[in-house]
Design a protein around this motif. Structure first.
Motif, PDB file in Angstrom:
ATOM      1  N   MET A 205     -16.588 -19.022  45.884  1.00  0.00           N
ATOM      2  CA  MET A 205     -17.182 -19.230  44.569  1.00  0.00           C
ATOM      3  C   MET A 205     -18.643 -19.647  44.761  1.00  0.00           C
ATOM      4  N   ALA A 206     -19.564 -18.804  44.345  1.00  0.00           N
ATOM      5  CA  ALA A 206     -20.981 -19.122  44.443  1.00  0.00           C
ATOM      6  C   ALA A 206     -21.354 -20.203  43.435  1.00  0.00           C
ATOM      7  N   THR A 207     -20.679 -20.193  42.300  1.00  0.00           N
ATOM      8  CA  THR A 207     -20.839 -21.237  41.282  1.00  0.00           C
ATOM      9  C   THR A 207     -19.458 -21.828  41.026  1.00  0.00           C
ATOM     10  N   ASP A 208     -19.350 -23.149  41.069  1.00  0.00           N
ATOM     11  CA  ASP A 208     -18.029 -23.751  40.909  1.00  0.00           C
ATOM     12  C   ASP A 208     -17.773 -24.305  39.512  1.00  0.00           C
ATOM     13  N   LYS A 209     -18.787 -24.206  38.647  1.00  0.00           N
ATOM     14  CA  LYS A 209     -18.620 -24.611  37.247  1.00  0.00           C
ATOM     15  C   LYS A 209     -18.956 -23.416  36.362  1.00  0.00           C
ATOM     16  N   PRO A 210     -18.249 -23.262  35.230  1.00  0.00           N
ATOM     17  CA  PRO A 210     -18.533 -22.123  34.346  1.00  0.00           C
ATOM     18  C   PRO A 210     -19.980 -22.093  33.875  1.00  0.00           C
ATOM     19  N   PHE A 211     -20.537 -20.893  33.762  1.00  0.00           N
ATOM     20  CA  PHE A 211     -21.863 -20.741  33.189  1.00  0.00           C
ATOM     21  C   PHE A 211     -21.869 -21.338  31.782  1.00  0.00           C
ATOM     22  N   SER A 212     -22.971 -21.969  31.428  1.00  0.00           N
ATOM     23  CA  SER A 212     -23.081 -22.621  30.121  1.00  0.00           C
ATOM     24  C   SER A 212     -22.769 -21.646  28.983  1.00  0.00           C
ATOM     25  N   GLY A 213     -21.925 -22.084  28.088  1.00  0.00           N
ATOM     26  CA  GLY A 213     -21.566 -21.266  26.934  1.00  0.00           C
ATOM     27  C   GLY A 213     -20.393 -20.335  27.154  1.00  0.00           C
ATOM     28  N   THR A 214     -19.864 -20.299  28.392  1.00  0.00           N
ATOM     29  CA  THR A 214     -18.748 -19.385  28.681  1.00  0.00           C
ATOM     30  C   THR A 214     -17.393 -20.094  28.714  1.00  0.00           C
ATOM     31  N   GLU A 215     -17.404 -21.414  28.524  1.00  0.00           N
ATOM     32  CA  GLU A 215     -16.147 -22.146  28.571  1.00  0.00           C
ATOM     33  C   GLU A 215     -15.160 -21.533  27.580  1.00  0.00           C
ATOM     34  N   SER A 216     -13.932 -21.298  28.056  1.00  0.00           N
ATOM     35  CA  SER A 216     -12.952 -20.607  27.216  1.00  0.00           C
ATOM     36  C   SER A 216     -11.543 -20.998  27.628  1.00  0.00           C
ATOM     37  N   HIS A 217     -10.577 -20.296  27.081  1.00  0.00           N
ATOM     38  CA  HIS A 217      -9.187 -20.512  27.497  1.00  0.00           C
ATOM     39  C   HIS A 217      -8.412 -19.213  27.351  1.00  0.00           C
ATOM     40  N   LYS A 218      -7.353 -19.123  28.125  1.00  0.00           N
ATOM     41  CA  LYS A 218      -6.469 -17.966  28.080  1.00  0.00           C
ATOM     42  C   LYS A 218      -5.379 -18.197  27.030  1.00  0.00           C
ATOM     43  N   VAL A 219      -4.959 -17.098  26.423  1.00  0.00           N
ATOM     44  CA  VAL A 219      -3.954 -17.163  25.354  1.00  0.00           C
ATOM     45  C   VAL A 219      -2.984 -15.999  25.512  1.00  0.00           C
ATOM     46  N   TYR A 220      -1.982 -15.989  24.663  1.00  0.00           N
ATOM     47  CA  TYR A 220      -1.100 -14.838  24.503  1.00  0.00           C
ATOM     48  C   TYR A 220      -1.410 -14.235  23.139  1.00  0.00           C
ATOM     49  N   MET A 221      -1.357 -12.910  23.049  1.00  0.00           N
ATOM     50  CA  MET A 221      -1.844 -12.212  21.857  1.00  0.00           C
ATOM     51  C   MET A 221      -0.766 -11.308  21.266  1.00  0.00           C
ATOM     52  N   VAL A 222      -0.572 -11.428  19.949  1.00  0.00           N
ATOM     53  CA  VAL A 222       0.392 -10.598  19.224  1.00  0.00           C
ATOM     54  C   VAL A 222      -0.318  -9.954  18.039  1.00  0.00           C
ATOM     55  N   LYS A 223       0.359  -9.044  17.383  1.00  0.00           N
ATOM     56  CA  LYS A 223      -0.233  -8.437  16.193  1.00  0.00           C
ATOM     57  C   LYS A 223      -0.307  -9.459  15.069  1.00  0.00           C
ATOM     58  N   LYS A 224      -1.270  -9.277  14.193  1.00  0.00           N
ATOM     59  CA  LYS A 224      -1.559 -10.240  13.140  1.00  0.00           C
ATOM     60  C   LYS A 224      -0.356 -10.510  12.245  1.00  0.00           C
ATOM     61  N   ASP A 225       0.450  -9.465  11.992  1.00  0.00           N
ATOM     62  CA  ASP A 225       1.586  -9.632  11.080  1.00  0.00           C
ATOM     63  C   ASP A 225       2.844 -10.141  11.769  1.00  0.00           C
ATOM     64  N   ASN A 226       2.755 -10.402  13.072  1.00  0.00           N
ATOM     65  CA  ASN A 226       3.938 -10.852  13.808  1.00  0.00           C
ATOM     66  C   ASN A 226       3.960 -12.380  13.882  1.00  0.00           C
ATOM     67  N   THR A 227       3.949 -13.004  12.704  1.00  0.00           N
ATOM     68  CA  THR A 227       3.816 -14.458  12.628  1.00  0.00           C
ATOM     69  C   THR A 227       5.026 -15.194  13.197  1.00  0.00           C
ATOM     70  N   LYS A 228       6.212 -14.659  13.014  1.00  0.00           N
ATOM     71  CA  LYS A 228       7.406 -15.352  13.511  1.00  0.00           C
ATOM     72  C   LYS A 228       7.441 -15.365  15.034  1.00  0.00           C
ATOM     73  N   LEU A 229       7.021 -14.267  15.652  1.00  0.00           N
ATOM     74  CA  LEU A 229       6.961 -14.239  17.107  1.00  0.00           C
ATOM     75  C   LEU A 229       5.929 -15.248  17.594  1.00  0.00           C
ATOM     76  N   LEU A 230       4.769 -15.288  16.946  1.00  0.00           N
ATOM     77  CA  LEU A 230       3.723 -16.231  17.349  1.00  0.00           C
ATOM     78  C   LEU A 230       4.203 -17.671  17.194  1.00  0.00           C
ATOM     79  N   GLU A 231       4.905 -17.948  16.101  1.00  0.00           N
ATOM     80  CA  GLU A 231       5.447 -19.295  15.894  1.00  0.00           C
ATOM     81  C   GLU A 231       6.455 -19.651  16.982  1.00  0.00           C
ATOM     82  N   SER A 232       7.280 -18.683  17.374  1.00  0.00           N
ATOM     83  CA  SER A 232       8.270 -18.922  18.434  1.00  0.00           C
ATOM     84  C   SER A 232       7.580 -19.235  19.755  1.00  0.00           C
TER      85      SER A 232
END
Length: 254
Positions: A205-232
């Motif tokens: 790792m040439a840089t060991d801290k995220p570049f400024s403004g790039t801080e983020s997080h990983k998620v799981y993604m479903v279709k917008k209308d699949n609310t029950k799956l997202l809630e589960s």
């Protein structure tokens, strides 16, 4: 479990209107379809035995077990991920999906899974020469990138002078660093941690801290209308499995 290859991923815009499989339909089928690009260690990747492995793979299996569903992994790619989900080729996208404003507007995103941000991963031979973006973005530096994801977006937005080598996928990025045909790649903190520990004195790792403004997080993604799956999914994430597997895979839990 099968790692299915999707055929015909060229999709027209009308695919965005395909209704998601409802939670009821998923339960009736007995199978949860999980889309993964499969090139993002340690979240989802092909191991030395040719099997799909990783933190998100174990998470998907645990989620399926909790929901009493078989998990069917479906091959996708970063350039086609959103279109494939919109076309209902799978129920949930996993394996390194970054939360972005665009994705949040178009899809349903889970609660944060893993902390992240953009860093520079380099050949160890030159890593010390590339401590920040100003040193990376020089005409003498060869930077490798694959299409379709947030790494490409960062490169397109920030790299103006370095030589950009465009390759097919993330495997080719890493191989270019190993072969020293490229000096550096922009990737996620998660992946940088993993490969630096896995291949010491080869990938650093040439840089060991995220570049400024790039801080983020990983998620799981479903279709917008699949609310029950997202809630589960979100309800399940409140349990202990997320933390247990994060420790096992040495990822920085959100």
């Amino acid at each position: 479990m099968k790692f299915k290859v999707l055929l015909g991923t060229a999709l027209i815009l009308s695919c965005m209107n395909v209704q998601a499989r409802s939670m009821e339909a998923i339960q009736q089928s007995g199978t949860l379809k999980v889309g993964v690009p499969g090139d993002y260690a340690p979240l989802a990747f092909i191991d030395a035995e040719g099997k799909l492995a990783g933190y998100d793979i174990d998470m998907a299996k645990a989620l399926g077990k909790d929901l009493n569903l078989k998990v069917d992994f479906v091959k996708t790619s970063w350039p086609t991920l959103s279109a494939d989900l919109a076309a209902d080729n799978f129920d949930v996208a996993m394996g390194g999906v970054t939360a972005t404003a665009k994705r949040e507007a178009e899809f349903g995103l889970s609660k944060p899974i893993v902390a992240n941000g953009k860093i520079a991963l380099a050949s160890c031979a030159v890593a010390k020469e590339l401590p920040d973006l100003s040193q990376i973005d020089r005409p003498s530096v060869k930077l490798v990138v694959n299409p379709g994801g947030t790494n490409q977006s960062f490169v397109d937005g920030h790299i103006k002078q370095a030589q950009i080598i465009r390759v097919k996928d993330n495997f080719d990025n890493l191989q270019a660093l190993r072969d020293k045909t490229a000096d550096v790649m922009i990737t996620d903190l998660i992946e940088g941690d993993y490969y630096q520990n896995k291949e010491p004195n080869v990938l650093c790792m040439a840089t060991d801290k995220p570049f400024s403004g790039t801080e983020s997080h990983k998620v799981y993604m479903v279709k917008k209308d699949n609310t029950k799956l997202l809630e589960s999914i979100n309800t399940w994430l409140q349990g202990e499995t997320k933390s247990q597997l994060a420790k096992q895979w040495n990822v920085r839990e959100e």
